[in-house]
Design a protein around this motif. Structure first.
Motif, PDB file in Angstrom:
ATOM      1  N   ILE A 118       0.875  -1.175   0.000  1.00 61.17           N
ATOM      2  CA  ILE A 118       0.000   0.000   0.000  1.00 61.17           C
ATOM      3  C   ILE A 118       0.910   1.222   0.000  1.00 61.17           C
ATOM      4  O   ILE A 118       1.594   1.499   0.989  1.00 61.17           O
ATOM      5  CB  ILE A 118      -0.934   0.004   1.219  1.00 61.17           C
ATOM      6  N   PHE A 119       0.920   1.946  -1.107  1.00 64.81           N
ATOM      7  CA  PHE A 119       1.918   2.977  -1.346  1.00 64.81           C
ATOM      8  C   PHE A 119       1.453   4.358  -0.886  1.00 64.81           C
ATOM      9  O   PHE A 119       0.441   4.863  -1.366  1.00 64.81           O
ATOM     10  CB  PHE A 119       2.257   3.005  -2.842  1.00 64.81           C
ATOM     11  N   SER A 120       2.211   4.948   0.025  1.00 68.68           N
ATOM     12  CA  SER A 120       1.998   6.337   0.465  1.00 68.68           C
ATOM     13  C   SER A 120       0.519   6.636   0.704  1.00 68.68           C
ATOM     14  O   SER A 120      -0.027   7.603   0.182  1.00 68.68           O
ATOM     15  CB  SER A 120       2.566   7.311  -0.573  1.00 68.68           C
ATOM     16  N   ARG A 121      -0.120   5.832   1.514  1.00 66.72           N
ATOM     17  CA  ARG A 121      -1.556   5.978   1.710  1.00 66.72           C
ATOM     18  C   ARG A 121      -1.911   7.246   2.461  1.00 66.72           C
ATOM     19  O   ARG A 121      -2.808   7.988   2.076  1.00 66.72           O
ATOM     20  CB  ARG A 121      -2.117   4.766   2.458  1.00 66.72           C
ATOM     21  N   THR A 122      -1.212   7.501   3.555  1.00 63.64           N
ATOM     22  CA  THR A 122      -1.547   8.620   4.427  1.00 63.64           C
ATOM     23  C   THR A 122      -0.403   9.626   4.439  1.00 63.64           C
ATOM     24  O   THR A 122       0.768   9.248   4.486  1.00 63.64           O
ATOM     25  CB  THR A 122      -1.812   8.127   5.858  1.00 63.64           C
ATOM     26  N   ILE A 123      -0.742  10.911   4.399  1.00 61.11           N
ATOM     27  CA  ILE A 123       0.242  11.991   4.398  1.00 61.11           C
ATOM     28  C   ILE A 123      -0.025  12.903   5.600  1.00 61.11           C
ATOM     29  O   ILE A 123      -1.182  13.166   5.949  1.00 61.11           O
ATOM     30  CB  ILE A 123       0.177  12.808   3.092  1.00 61.11           C
ATOM     31  N   TYR A 124       1.052  13.379   6.201  1.00 57.95           N
ATOM     32  CA  TYR A 124       0.972  14.354   7.280  1.00 57.95           C
ATOM     33  C   TYR A 124       1.817  15.570   6.921  1.00 57.95           C
ATOM     34  O   TYR A 124       2.921  15.428   6.377  1.00 57.95           O
ATOM     35  CB  TYR A 124       1.517  13.778   8.589  1.00 57.95           C
ATOM     36  N   ALA A 125       1.329  16.747   7.250  1.00 57.75           N
ATOM     37  CA  ALA A 125       2.121  17.970   7.248  1.00 57.75           C
ATOM     38  C   ALA A 125       2.278  18.380   8.702  1.00 57.75           C
ATOM     39  O   ALA A 125       1.290  18.462   9.432  1.00 57.75           O
ATOM     40  CB  ALA A 125       1.420  19.065   6.451  1.00 57.75           C
TER      41      ALA A 125
END
Length: 259
Positions: A118-125
């Motif tokens: 599962i590639f780069s599902r969730t992103i945080y800043a």
């Protein structure tokens, strides 16, 4: 001698001054070698100056006017916005949406996790400033194993709250959570902070210029640094193996839904 005792003694032989090795993002074999041996690798210049400036502007926008598809998290005196990569509007946030969608990065994730990843599902800043406090400043490993892609958007020196880790220590979680993972049980926040004696204070700071990518196995012992001057702005993404598509349970029997 038990495996746990052998592991602890082996980790105590790690040098606190051990370097975090670097590799080019296109050199997948070198990256995988370092992740397997150390649990962490540095990729300088992953984002160029123009992309860093654009990503910085996009993060400020996310903090100040969080879109409905993103979640503004409670984060001390800093800022944190969580989003699913599939929800990010590429027209409004072109670098945040593309930084973790690059094919060379997916090649790393594929080599690391294999089929069904599962590639780069969730992103945080994330923005950390002087006075920011969070539980991730305590030495720990993450409850659900993943490959974390962490990009500095500001130059990060010792005073800017750098990421800290203990290279080679990813074997601690692997051993401690072996049985739980076979049963698809997620440990508690307390569990992942119950570490072999002598580990505290031995992490090394990972410094880098804006645009630097840190790739690390979330099993590695790590913690966020404390900002004493300036700020640290970063974006990160989480990638998983196929195991994340299965149902996992907390110790109380409820289904684990995050991250």
């Amino acid at each position: 001698m038990t495996n746990s005792t052998q592991l602890t003694e082996g980790l105590m032989m790690l040098h606190t001054t051990r370097d975090v090795h670097s590799a080019e993002i296109n050199d997948v074999p070198a990256i995988i070698e370092r992740l397997e041996a150390d649990g962490v690798v540095l990729v300088p210049g992953y984002l160029d100056a123009e992309a860093v400036a654009q990503a910085t502007s996009e993060c400020r926008e996310l903090f100040e006017r969080t879109p409905s598809w993103a979640h503004h998290e409670d984060y001390s005196v800093g800022q944190s916005v969580r989003m699913e990569r599939s929800d990010v509007d590429p027209a409004e946030f072109p670098v945040v949406s593309s930084a973790f969608a690059r094919p060379e990065l997916e090649s790393v994730v594929d080599a690391f996790f294999g089929e069904g990843h599962i590639f780069s599902r969730t992103i945080y800043a994330i923005l950390d400033i002087v006075g920011s406090t969070t539980h991730v400043q305590q030495l720990h490993y993450d409850k659900m194993r993943h490959l974390k892609s962490f990009v500095y958007l500001t130059d990060v020196g010792p005073e800017n709250g750098p990421f800290h880790c203990l290279p080679g220590s990813h074997r601690v979680a692997r051993e401690q959570q072996r049985e739980n993972r076979e049963r698809r049980i997620v440990p508690t926040d307390e569990d992942v902070r119950q570490l072999p004696k002598g580990m505290a204070g031995r992490g090394i700071p990972v410094l880098g210029e804006a645009g630097t990518l840190i790739l690390f196995d979330s099993d590695i012992l790590h913690h966020a640094g404390i900002v004493t001057e300036g700020e640290r702005l970063a974006i990160r993404s989480l990638s998983f193996g196929s195991y994340r598509s299965e149902t996992w349970y907390r110790k109380d029997g409820s289904v684990e839904v995050a991250p």
